[in-house]
Design a protein around this motif. Structure first.
Motif, PDB file in Angstrom:
ATOM      1  N   ALA A   1       0.832  -1.167  -0.098  1.00  0.00           N
ATOM      2  CA  ALA A   1       0.103  -0.015  -0.291  1.00  0.00           C
ATOM      3  C   ALA A   1       0.891   1.309   0.122  1.00  0.00           C
ATOM      4  O   ALA A   1       0.697   2.121  -0.753  1.00  0.00           O
ATOM      5  N   VAL A   2       2.022   1.386   0.723  1.00  0.00           N
ATOM      6  CA  VAL A   2       2.832   2.382   0.788  1.00  0.00           C
ATOM      7  C   VAL A   2       3.453   2.374  -0.516  1.00  0.00           C
ATOM      8  O   VAL A   2       3.531   3.501  -1.278  1.00  0.00           O
ATOM      9  N   LEU A   3       3.906   1.304  -1.149  1.00  0.00           N
ATOM     10  CA  LEU A   3       4.613   1.467  -2.489  1.00  0.00           C
ATOM     11  C   LEU A   3       3.741   2.009  -3.654  1.00  0.00           C
ATOM     12  O   LEU A   3       4.050   2.467  -4.575  1.00  0.00           O
ATOM     13  N   SER A   4       2.498   1.433  -3.338  1.00  0.00           N
ATOM     14  CA  SER A   4       1.547   2.194  -4.301  1.00  0.00           C
ATOM     15  C   SER A   4       1.355   3.526  -4.210  1.00  0.00           C
ATOM     16  O   SER A   4       1.048   4.241  -5.249  1.00  0.00           O
ATOM     17  N   LEU A   5       1.300   4.092  -3.048  1.00  0.00           N
ATOM     18  CA  LEU A   5       0.982   5.322  -2.812  1.00  0.00           C
ATOM     19  C   LEU A   5       2.382   6.133  -3.671  1.00  0.00           C
ATOM     20  O   LEU A   5       1.959   7.052  -4.502  1.00  0.00           O
ATOM     21  N   MET A   6       3.471   5.632  -3.503  1.00  0.00           N
ATOM     22  CA  MET A   6       4.540   6.338  -3.937  1.00  0.00           C
ATOM     23  C   MET A   6       4.439   6.228  -5.231  1.00  0.00           C
ATOM     24  O   MET A   6       4.879   7.183  -6.102  1.00  0.00           O
ATOM     25  N   ARG A   7       3.998   5.058  -5.899  1.00  0.00           N
ATOM     26  CA  ARG A   7       4.122   4.999  -7.173  1.00  0.00           C
ATOM     27  C   ARG A   7       2.888   5.832  -7.991  1.00  0.00           C
ATOM     28  O   ARG A   7       3.268   6.621  -9.116  1.00  0.00           O
ATOM     29  N   GLU A   8       1.870   6.147  -7.362  1.00  0.00           N
ATOM     30  CA  GLU A   8       0.608   6.675  -7.817  1.00  0.00           C
ATOM     31  C   GLU A   8       0.767   8.219  -7.778  1.00  0.00           C
ATOM     32  O   GLU A   8      -0.151   9.109  -8.188  1.00  0.00           O
ATOM     33  N   SER A   9       1.715   8.675  -6.890  1.00  0.00           N
ATOM     34  CA  SER A   9       1.786  10.135  -6.383  1.00  0.00           C
ATOM     35  C   SER A   9       2.970  10.657  -7.219  1.00  0.00           C
ATOM     36  O   SER A   9       3.686  10.268  -8.000  1.00  0.00           O
ATOM     37  N   ASP A  10       2.783  12.289  -7.058  1.00  0.00           N
ATOM     38  CA  ASP A  10       3.838  13.053  -7.848  1.00  0.00           C
ATOM     39  C   ASP A  10       5.048  12.794  -7.228  1.00  0.00           C
ATOM     40  O   ASP A  10       5.207  12.152  -6.059  1.00  0.00           O
ATOM     41  N   GLU A  11       6.241  13.505  -7.646  1.00  0.00           N
ATOM     42  CA  GLU A  11       7.508  13.215  -7.144  1.00  0.00           C
ATOM     43  C   GLU A  11       7.817  13.925  -5.723  1.00  0.00           C
ATOM     44  O   GLU A  11       8.344  13.388  -4.868  1.00  0.00           O
ATOM     45  N   PHE A  12       6.997  14.818  -5.166  1.00  0.00           N
ATOM     46  CA  PHE A  12       7.191  15.474  -3.874  1.00  0.00           C
ATOM     47  C   PHE A  12       6.541  14.536  -2.836  1.00  0.00           C
ATOM     48  O   PHE A  12       7.387  14.114  -2.098  1.00  0.00           O
ATOM     49  N   VAL A  13       5.498  13.830  -3.079  1.00  0.00           N
ATOM     50  CA  VAL A  13       4.843  13.159  -2.267  1.00  0.00           C
ATOM     51  C   VAL A  13       5.675  11.610  -2.462  1.00  0.00           C
ATOM     52  O   VAL A  13       5.735  11.192  -1.157  1.00  0.00           O
TER      53      VAL A  13
END
Length: 135
Positions: free
Chosen positions: A65-77
């Motif tokens: 879930a955390v890795l998916s958030l990183m993959r789906e977010s912009d560079e800053f997030v």
């Protein structure tokens, strides 16, 4: 990170749903194991490995879930989340290492290794509010 305010992105909303979908069963199983004797007849038998796999699976889901958030977010997030994750991991490993040496050298009571998961999430919760930049 678990708020559902107007400023959240679709990726963040999916993250909250995913993390709760994995955390609730994990906590429920762990609480059941600690407070009831429902799993006692499985202990020490080959089926206990299956139970260990079932209880461990939500942890893999939480990481996903955390890795998916990183993959789906912009560079800053992505950068801020990665830094929060890394700092929390490092602190959890440092505490676990300290306690392990305390067990070996100072007679500290033994702690179960599965406690690294709540320790990590505790560190994540404590440090994330202070890590607001990827620098």
């Amino acid at each position: 990170m678990l708020s559902f305010g107007k400023s959240t992105t679709p990726a963040h909303r999916r993250y909250v749903i995913r993390i709760m979908a994995f955390t609730i069963p994990y906590v429920a199983i762990c609480v059941a194991m600690m407070t009831t004797d429902a799993f006692d007849e499985v202990m020490g038998k080959p089926a206990a490995w299956g139970l260990a796999a079932v209880v461990s699976a939500p942890v893999i889901g939480q990481i996903w879930a955390v890795l998916s958030l990183m993959r789906e977010s912009d560079e800053f997030v992505r950068g801020v989340t990665a830094k929060q994750f890394i700092v929390a991991s490092g602190l959890a490993m440092a505490v676990a290492t300290f306690w392990g040496f305390g067990e070996s050298f100072a007679g500290a009571p033994h702690m179960q290794t599965w406690l690294i998961v709540p320790l990590f999430w505790g560190m994540y919760g404590l440090t994330a509010p202070f890590i607001r930049t990827s620098r």
